[in-house]
Design an enzyme around this catalytic site. Structure first.
Site, PDB file in Angstrom:
ATOM      1  N   GLU A   1       2.607   2.956  -2.323  1.00 43.87           N
ATOM      2  CA  GLU A   1       3.902   2.967  -1.625  1.00 43.87           C
ATOM      3  C   GLU A   1       4.423   1.540  -1.683  1.00 43.87           C
ATOM      4  O   GLU A   1       3.921   0.660  -0.985  1.00 43.87           O
ATOM      5  CB  GLU A   1       3.715   3.410  -0.162  1.00 43.87           C
ATOM      6  CG  GLU A   1       3.224   4.833   0.019  1.00 43.87           C
ATOM      7  CD  GLU A   1       4.293   5.876  -0.298  1.00 43.87           C
ATOM      8  OE1 GLU A   1       5.479   5.527  -0.426  1.00 43.87           O
ATOM      9  OE2 GLU A   1       3.924   7.053  -0.440  1.00 43.87           O
TER      10      GLU A   1
ATOM     11  N   CYS B   1      10.587  -1.262   4.037  1.00 43.68           N
ATOM     12  CA  CYS B   1      10.616  -0.922   2.604  1.00 43.68           C
ATOM     13  C   CYS B   1      11.897  -0.210   2.206  1.00 43.68           C
ATOM     14  O   CYS B   1      12.345  -0.333   1.073  1.00 43.68           O
ATOM     15  CB  CYS B   1       9.393  -0.093   2.247  1.00 43.68           C
ATOM     16  SG  CYS B   1       9.109   1.226   3.416  1.00 43.68           S
TER      17      CYS B   1
HETATM   18  P1  NAP Z   1       1.537  -7.443   0.102  1.00 42.38           P
HETATM   19  O1  NAP Z   1       1.637  -8.917   0.077  1.00 42.38           O
HETATM   20  O2  NAP Z   1       1.527  -6.702  -1.178  1.00 42.38           O
HETATM   21  O3  NAP Z   1       0.254  -7.092   0.978  1.00 42.38           O
HETATM   22  C1  NAP Z   1      -0.109  -5.771   1.258  1.00 42.38           C
HETATM   23  C2  NAP Z   1      -1.604  -5.694   1.460  1.00 42.38           C
HETATM   24  O4  NAP Z   1      -2.261  -5.971   0.225  1.00 42.38           O
HETATM   25  C3  NAP Z   1      -2.143  -6.707   2.451  1.00 42.38           C
HETATM   26  O5  NAP Z   1      -3.190  -6.128   3.184  1.00 42.38           O
HETATM   27  C4  NAP Z   1      -2.674  -7.806   1.538  1.00 42.38           C
HETATM   28  O6  NAP Z   1      -3.669  -8.611   2.146  1.00 42.38           O
HETATM   29  C5  NAP Z   1      -3.257  -6.975   0.428  1.00 42.38           C
HETATM   30  N1  NAP Z   1      -3.471  -7.702  -0.835  1.00 42.38           N
HETATM   31  C6  NAP Z   1      -2.981  -8.891  -1.235  1.00 42.38           C
HETATM   32  N2  NAP Z   1      -3.424  -9.184  -2.478  1.00 42.38           N
HETATM   33  C7  NAP Z   1      -4.205  -8.154  -2.877  1.00 42.38           C
HETATM   34  C8  NAP Z   1      -4.942  -7.848  -4.063  1.00 42.38           C
HETATM   35  N3  NAP Z   1      -4.952  -8.669  -5.114  1.00 42.38           N
HETATM   36  N4  NAP Z   1      -5.635  -6.692  -4.121  1.00 42.38           N
HETATM   37  C9  NAP Z   1      -5.599  -5.816  -3.093  1.00 42.38           C
HETATM   38  N5  NAP Z   1      -4.939  -6.064  -1.938  1.00 42.38           N
HETATM   39  C10 NAP Z   1      -4.239  -7.209  -1.830  1.00 42.38           C
HETATM   40  O7  NAP Z   1       2.754  -6.809   0.954  1.00 42.38           O
HETATM   41  P2  NAP Z   1       3.302  -7.255   2.377  1.00 42.38           P
HETATM   42  O8  NAP Z   1       4.058  -8.524   2.214  1.00 42.38           O
HETATM   43  O9  NAP Z   1       2.262  -7.160   3.438  1.00 42.38           O
HETATM   44  O10 NAP Z   1       4.327  -6.049   2.659  1.00 42.38           O
HETATM   45  C11 NAP Z   1       5.597  -6.022   2.173  1.00 42.38           C
HETATM   46  C12 NAP Z   1       5.744  -5.095   0.982  1.00 42.38           C
HETATM   47  O11 NAP Z   1       5.300  -3.790   1.316  1.00 42.38           O
HETATM   48  C13 NAP Z   1       7.192  -4.916   0.569  1.00 42.38           C
HETATM   49  O12 NAP Z   1       7.285  -4.926  -0.836  1.00 42.38           O
HETATM   50  C14 NAP Z   1       7.544  -3.555   1.126  1.00 42.38           C
HETATM   51  O13 NAP Z   1       8.622  -2.920   0.487  1.00 42.38           O
HETATM   52  C15 NAP Z   1       6.269  -2.826   0.916  1.00 42.38           C
HETATM   53  N6  NAP Z   1       6.224  -1.645   1.776  1.00 42.38           N
HETATM   54  C16 NAP Z   1       6.353  -0.406   1.222  1.00 42.38           C
HETATM   55  C17 NAP Z   1       6.351   0.737   2.031  1.00 42.38           C
HETATM   56  C18 NAP Z   1       6.470   2.113   1.470  1.00 42.38           C
HETATM   57  O14 NAP Z   1       6.105   3.046   2.168  1.00 42.38           O
HETATM   58  N7  NAP Z   1       6.945   2.289   0.264  1.00 42.38           N
HETATM   59  C19 NAP Z   1       6.220   0.586   3.417  1.00 42.38           C
HETATM   60  C20 NAP Z   1       6.104  -0.699   3.933  1.00 42.38           C
HETATM   61  C21 NAP Z   1       6.094  -1.800   3.111  1.00 42.38           C
HETATM   62  P3  NAP Z   1      -3.288 -10.054   2.773  1.00 42.38           P
HETATM   63  O15 NAP Z   1      -2.314  -9.792   3.850  1.00 42.38           O
HETATM   64  O16 NAP Z   1      -4.596 -10.538   3.238  1.00 42.38           O
HETATM   65  O17 NAP Z   1      -2.702 -10.845   1.637  1.00 42.38           O
END
Ligand code: NAP
Length: 474
Positions: free
Chosen positions: A247, A281
């Site tokens: 997602e 998102c």
């Molecule tokens: P993110 O930076 O991608 O982080 C998401 C999760 O992934 C965090 O737990 C992060 O841990 C972890 N992570 C980071 N690097 C990783 C790796 N190499 N391998 C596996 N996991 C890893 O996203 P965010 O900034 O928290 O959230 C914002 C994004 O989420 C936006 O793009 C938003 O659109 C999207 N989103 C989508 C939906 C949907 O339903 N489509 C809903 C909500 C949000 P750390 O925090 O420890 O880095």
């Protein structure tokens, strides 16, 4: 306060600790345990052992645990919302709304646990299938690795843990580093509700280190990830044959093709653009208004209403917008606004930051090449452009790498149906903004917005195997 890891039904000291700070004040909130490889390994081991127990647990017991979690969260509603406000700088009234949705997500999970079923397969529909009675069973997939983002720290955890437990799986959850406290509260509620030890484990620490270990662990059958497209793509590339649900982000758009109830439309659009500082998102990022006259009236009203929004402390019930999740996101947003201006855009509201709070920003006449248009902005920035026709608007909406949800306001039923068919998105909303979700609807994106669907029942489809059973009566 020190917050340890939750592994196999016990609080476990971290191998190191990291200071968690409020995005608004930058003051220390807690010390968070950081798991090392051995601790993650123990969490997966515990989840694998508990998978045998969960697989045998009857549906009514799984449902009852989920009902208890939902009830416990209802009685701790204010406390839970304050945790979100503190660690994510989500304004308290928005955080309360998230808790109310989370309660529903666990309720839906309890209901769906009771409804999980396979289907009869009419074998005699094919020559050679005579006298065979066949049906499918929906079996849990096993251990699920869940990785969640910061922006809905309770409800997006619920969208993974709820369906996983409802379908008899176990979970190792890696929440976002900025929002661990919400995840640990949920672990506590599941423990009190009687979930067997090891069925839910929460590990905090570096996203890339723990994330990679989870994705590559052969004991994990599925990764369910919500977060940025960059991380989602990297997970997909490493996951091999594991099942993966992604997602991801978007630059959601709405088309305005009517002035019926214009005030109401503008009010919805302001909400869609600025709720939780645009860090949603399906935040409304691009607005295309058909016709110059409607464009002027819409924009005037939009800018006026934006001016009424109050910025400030997330813990105050009066606050509409607070700090972005990190100072780096404030600088990035200001740079992107600068680039849009260089490409010819006008700033009609906002455009500056006070501390980590970016004023709600309205940009007009934005070049589609500007990052605020073609990338996911994830900040309180919205663009409004005039277009000549619905057709032109549809092609601009589709001129995007993303496709999560899109909306159109129109009185023309033909335009509505045409838009429903032509917009490239997981969901199309007629006479509403794209920023709408209730927690049982199928939800997910196309293109770079992801793969697979959530919404409790749909997530359970992803989290179960269909096993076919055939009785040969010949
Ligand atoms: P993110 O930076 O991608 O982080 C998401 C999760 O992934 C965090 O737990 C992060 O841990 C972890 N992570 C980071 N690097 C990783 C790796 N190499 N391998 C596996 N996991 C890893 O996203 P965010 O900034 O928290 O959230 C914002 C994004 O989420 C936006 O793009 C938003 O659109 C999207 N989103 C989508 C939906 C949907 O339903 N489509 C809903 C909500 C949000 P750390 O925090 O420890 O880095």
């Amino acid at each position: 306060m020190r917050k340890p890891l939750w592994i196999n039904g016990q609080w476990v000291e971290g191998s190191s600790w990291r200071t968690l700070r409020s995005p608004y004040t930058m003051e220390e909130i807690a010390e968070i345990a950081q798991a090392d490889e051995a601790q993650l390994n123990r969490a997966v081991e515990a989840a694998a052992a508990a998978a045998k127990v969960m697989r045998k647990m009857p549906a009514h017991e799984r449902a009852s645990i989920l009902e208890k979690v939902s009830a416990a969260l209802t009685s701790r509603r204010e406390e839970a919302a304050r945790i979100i406000a503190l660690e994510a700088a989500k304004p308290l009234k928005t955080a309360l709304a998230e808790i109310d949705r989370t309660i529903m997500t666990y309720k839906f999970s309890a209901e769906e646990a009771r409804q999980l079923r396979g289907e009869m397969v009419p074998m005699d529909a094919a020559p050679g299938g005579d006298n065979r009675l066949a049906f499918t069973l929906r079996e849990p997939i096993g251990v699920i690795g869940a990785i969640t983002p910061f922006n809905f720290p309770m409800n997006l955890v619920a969208h993974k843990v709820g369906p996983a437990i409802a379908s008899g799986n176990t979970v190792v959850l890696k929440p976002a580093s900025q929002t661990p406290l919400s995840a640990y509260l949920i672990a506590e509620l599941f423990d009190q509700a009687g979930l067997p030890a090891g069925a839910l484990n929460v590990v905090t620490g570096s996203g890339s280190t723990l994330g990679n270990l989870l994705v590559e662990d052969p004991r994990i059958s599925m990764i369910t990830f919500t977060g940025s497209p960059a991380v989602g793509t990297a997970i997909r590339n490493r996951a091999g044959l594991k099942r993966v649900t992604l997602e991801l982000g978007s630059n959601s758009a709405v088309i305005i093709d009517t002035d019926r109830n214009l005030d109401k439309i503008v009010e919805r659009c302001v909400t869609g653009a600025f709720t939780y500082q645009g860090q949603v998102c399906i935040s409304l990022q691009r607005i295309f208004v058909v016709g110059e006259d409607l464009y002027r009236r819409f924009t005037d009203e939009f800018v006026k209403r934006t001016g009424n929004l109050r910025t400030g402390d997330p813990l105050s019930m009066d606050t509409d917008l607070s700090a972005l999740i990190s100072p780096a996101d404030v600088s990035r947003s200001l740079e992107w606004i600068g680039e849009a201006k260089r490409l010819g855009a006008t700033v009609a509201a906002g455009g500056q930051a006070e501390g980590n709070v970016l004023r709600p920003t309205v940009l007009l006449n934005v070049d589609p090449r500007a990052k605020v248009s073609c990338q996911e902005v994830f900040a309180p920035i919205v663009l409004i452009n005039a277009v000549k026709s619905v057709e032109e608007a549809i092609s601009l909406v589709n001129d995007s790498d993303y496709g999560l949800q899109a909306g159109i306001y129109t009185d023309d039923v033909h335009a509505a149906l045409h838009a429903a068919e032509s917009l490239e998105a997981g969901g199309v909303l007629i006479n509403d903004i794209p920023t709408f979700r209730v927690d049982h609807m199928p939800y997910g994106g196309v293109k770079m917005s992801g793969m697979g669907r959530e919404g409790v029942k749909y997530a359970m489809e992803e989290m179960t195997e269909r096993k076919l059973v055939i009785f040969n009566r010949n």
